[in-house]
Scaffold this active site. Structure first.
Site, PDB file in Angstrom:
ATOM      1  N   GLY A  11      32.654  48.236  26.844  1.00  0.00           N
ATOM      2  CA  GLY A  11      33.351  47.817  28.067  1.00  0.00           C
ATOM      3  C   GLY A  11      33.135  48.807  29.198  1.00  0.00           C
ATOM      4  N   ASP A  34      36.058  47.801  23.238  1.00  0.00           N
ATOM      5  CA  ASP A  34      35.551  49.170  23.395  1.00  0.00           C
ATOM      6  C   ASP A  34      36.369  50.071  22.479  1.00  0.00           C
ATOM      7  OD1 ASP A  34      33.663  50.486  25.878  1.00  0.00           O
ATOM      8  OD2 ASP A  34      34.849  51.896  24.682  1.00  0.00           O
ATOM      9  N   ASN A 121      20.093  50.867  25.000  1.00  0.00           N
ATOM     10  CA  ASN A 121      18.773  51.494  24.905  1.00  0.00           C
ATOM     11  C   ASN A 121      18.729  52.555  23.812  1.00  0.00           C
ATOM     12  OD1 ASN A 121      16.971  50.370  26.835  1.00  0.00           O
ATOM     13  ND2 ASN A 121      18.333  51.133  28.438  1.00  0.00           N
ATOM     14  N   ARG A 152      12.787  43.224  38.806  1.00  0.00           N
ATOM     15  CA  ARG A 152      12.442  44.403  39.610  1.00  0.00           C
ATOM     16  C   ARG A 152      11.046  44.242  40.211  1.00  0.00           C
ATOM     17  NH1 ARG A 152      15.029  48.606  35.165  1.00  0.00           N
ATOM     18  NH2 ARG A 152      16.961  48.990  36.303  1.00  0.00           N
ATOM     19  N   HIS A 176      10.431  48.026  26.401  1.00  0.00           N
ATOM     20  CA  HIS A 176      11.233  48.399  27.573  1.00  0.00           C
ATOM     21  C   HIS A 176      11.151  49.916  27.762  1.00  0.00           C
ATOM     22  CE1 HIS A 176      14.170  47.933  30.648  1.00  0.00           C
ATOM     23  NE2 HIS A 176      15.164  48.490  29.993  1.00  0.00           N
TER      24      HIS A 176
HETATM   25  N1  APR Z   1      31.542  51.023  19.706  1.00  0.00           N
HETATM   26  C1  APR Z   1      31.795  50.318  20.826  1.00  0.00           C
HETATM   27  N2  APR Z   1      31.650  50.829  22.055  1.00  0.00           N
HETATM   28  C2  APR Z   1      31.230  52.076  22.152  1.00  0.00           C
HETATM   29  C3  APR Z   1      30.916  52.860  21.026  1.00  0.00           C
HETATM   30  C4  APR Z   1      31.106  52.281  19.755  1.00  0.00           C
HETATM   31  N3  APR Z   1      30.853  52.956  18.626  1.00  0.00           N
HETATM   32  N4  APR Z   1      30.512  54.075  21.455  1.00  0.00           N
HETATM   33  C5  APR Z   1      30.549  54.045  22.794  1.00  0.00           C
HETATM   34  N5  APR Z   1      30.989  52.842  23.223  1.00  0.00           N
HETATM   35  C6  APR Z   1      31.255  52.389  24.576  1.00  0.00           C
HETATM   36  C7  APR Z   1      31.703  53.505  25.480  1.00  0.00           C
HETATM   37  O1  APR Z   1      33.073  53.799  25.281  1.00  0.00           O
HETATM   38  C8  APR Z   1      31.428  52.923  26.869  1.00  0.00           C
HETATM   39  O2  APR Z   1      32.555  52.300  27.438  1.00  0.00           O
HETATM   40  O3  APR Z   1      30.059  51.906  25.191  1.00  0.00           O
HETATM   41  C9  APR Z   1      30.329  51.870  26.608  1.00  0.00           C
HETATM   42  C10 APR Z   1      29.039  52.155  27.340  1.00  0.00           C
HETATM   43  O4  APR Z   1      29.318  52.067  28.694  1.00  0.00           O
HETATM   44  P1  APR Z   1      28.665  53.042  29.779  1.00  0.00           P
HETATM   45  O5  APR Z   1      28.706  54.435  29.251  1.00  0.00           O
HETATM   46  O6  APR Z   1      29.308  52.769  31.082  1.00  0.00           O
HETATM   47  O7  APR Z   1      27.126  52.597  29.784  1.00  0.00           O
HETATM   48  P2  APR Z   1      26.467  51.319  30.508  1.00  0.00           P
HETATM   49  O8  APR Z   1      25.973  51.706  31.841  1.00  0.00           O
HETATM   50  O9  APR Z   1      27.356  50.145  30.393  1.00  0.00           O
HETATM   51  O10 APR Z   1      25.180  51.131  29.585  1.00  0.00           O
HETATM   52  C11 APR Z   1      25.296  50.775  28.229  1.00  0.00           C
HETATM   53  O11 APR Z   1      23.125  49.782  28.125  1.00  0.00           O
HETATM   54  O12 APR Z   1      21.355  49.779  29.640  1.00  0.00           O
HETATM   55  C12 APR Z   1      21.880  50.359  28.491  1.00  0.00           C
HETATM   56  O13 APR Z   1      20.991  52.589  28.549  1.00  0.00           O
HETATM   57  C13 APR Z   1      22.175  51.824  28.682  1.00  0.00           C
HETATM   58  O14 APR Z   1      22.504  52.287  26.374  1.00  0.00           O
HETATM   59  C14 APR Z   1      23.166  52.071  27.606  1.00  0.00           C
HETATM   60  C15 APR Z   1      23.956  50.759  27.533  1.00  0.00           C
END
Ligand code: APR
Length: 321
Positions: A11, A34, A121, A152, A176
């Site tokens: 989330g 999350d 990723n 893009r 990717h």
């Molecule tokens: N289970 C569920 N959620 C998790 C876990 C887990 N074990 N570990 C981390 N998270 C949640 C984090 O708490 C965070 O809210 O995953 C979320 C990731 O969100 P962001 O850090 O904001 O990252 P975001 O920009 O959404 O990108 C997510 O997508 O494009 C890819 O490289 C990017 O790997 C990254 C992913």
């Protein structure tokens, strides 16, 4: 009305935008999961409170309990760390593989009939791991990368040619990562080849080649360009929009031809790897892998990209995943 149930695992930045877009498009009821307490509940409450303004009737629930995703028709996974400046997508491998393994087990146990779109990723490796751990049929595990990379590339072409991006068709295949393969020869503006337009614009083949090469390179590095500007994370609006295009194609059974990270058996001589290719997306997930003929140069680039994916997958296996 029997609305679809869409579970979002993660989330964060992308997860939040996904929830908002699903609500605005009324694609289905949203469960935002999350591990961070209260945050998904806060985001879904915030989005729900815009329902009168945005005129949508879907339910939005934030949760820290996987039981709440039970019966989900579609699951979109963004759980994992995003990149920071100076990191490649591959640098995320160890951490995100650990997270993806947990997520795959939870989705397998709680939403066994779902179709799953992965965004985390390094994408190609994360899709591979999710499928391996969940044991889901290959056509129900799909990675989002090609739509964004293609969008893009199309955006840069539209800016360069001074045409509406709506008329630009350009596709990016392969993994990717930096080895992705923008297909220049097939790029067109409503049927008019992009290379022909560039040659007319510059009256010079060599200059046209230089300009397209610069756009190809910018496309390959486009994720990093955004990371460098944001400083605290990676792109999130465009990955969310791209995954929503896939979700819509699946939920509405649109049979759209879109580049996705799909499992290849004999196609493209890939022999059992997930990598970006044109696919038909519909109610069953990946309904077809579309083969497109590649010339010698394109084939070599695709093979190089496939080898990069294979390398990443074997690194992941060496790490015990
Ligand atoms: N289970 C569920 N959620 C998790 C876990 C887990 N074990 N570990 C981390 N998270 C949640 C984090 O708490 C965070 O809210 O995953 C979320 C990731 O969100 P962001 O850090 O904001 O990252 P975001 O920009 O959404 O990108 C997510 O997508 O494009 C890819 O490289 C990017 O790997 C990254 C992913």
């Amino acid at each position: 009305m029997n609305r679809k149930k869409i579970a979002l695992i993660g989330g964060g930045q992308i997860g939040g935008v996904l929830a908002q877009l699903i609500a605005q498009k009324e694609l289905g009821d949203v469960v935002l999961f999350d591990i961070v307490e209260d945050m998904p509940q806060g985001k879904t409450l915030d989005i729900a409170e815009a329902s009168r303004v945005d005129q949508f009737d879907v339910s939005l629930n934030g949760t820290n309990d996987y039981k709440d995703i039970s019966g989900a028709d579609l699951v979109i996974v963004t759980a994992g760390l995003p990149r920071k400046p100076g990191m490649s997508r591959d640098d995320l491998l160890t951490t995100n593989a650990g997270i993806m393994k947990q997520v795959a087990e939870a989705v397998r146990d709680n939403a066994p009939d779902s179709i799953v779109i992965i965004i985390s990723n390094p994408l190609d490796a994360m899709v591979t791991l999710f499928q391996k751990v969940s044991g889901f049929p290959h056509e129900r595990v799909i990675g989002q990368a090609g739509i964004l990379d293609s969008s893009r590339f199309s955006t840069f072409i539209a800016w360069e040619l001074g045409v509406s991006v709506k008329d630009v068709n350009a596709m990016v295949l392969g993994g990717h990562g930096d080895t992705m393969v923008p297909l220049v020869r097939y790029a067109n503006v409503n049927g008019v080849p992009v290379m022909e337009m560039l040659e007319r614009k510059y009256g010079d083949e060599a200059k046209a080649k230089e300009v397209i090469d610069a756009m190809v390179n910018r496309t390959k590095m486009a994720g990093g360009e955004v990371v460098k500007l944001l400083k605290t994370g990676s792109a999130f609006y465009s990955p969310a929009s791209s995954a929503i295009q896939m979700a819509e194609a699946i939920i509405k059974d649109e049979k759209r031809l879109l580049p996705t990270c799909a499992y290849l058996d004999t196609e493209y001589d890939a022999g059992g790897y997930f990598v970006g290719v044109p696919t038909v997306l519909g109610a069953s997930g990946i309904e077809k892998v579309v083969e497109v003929s590649l010339n010698e140069e394109e084939s070599a680039a695709f093979e190089k990209s496939l080898n990069a994916v294979k390398g990443l997958v074997s690194d992941m296996e060496r790490l015990g995943f």
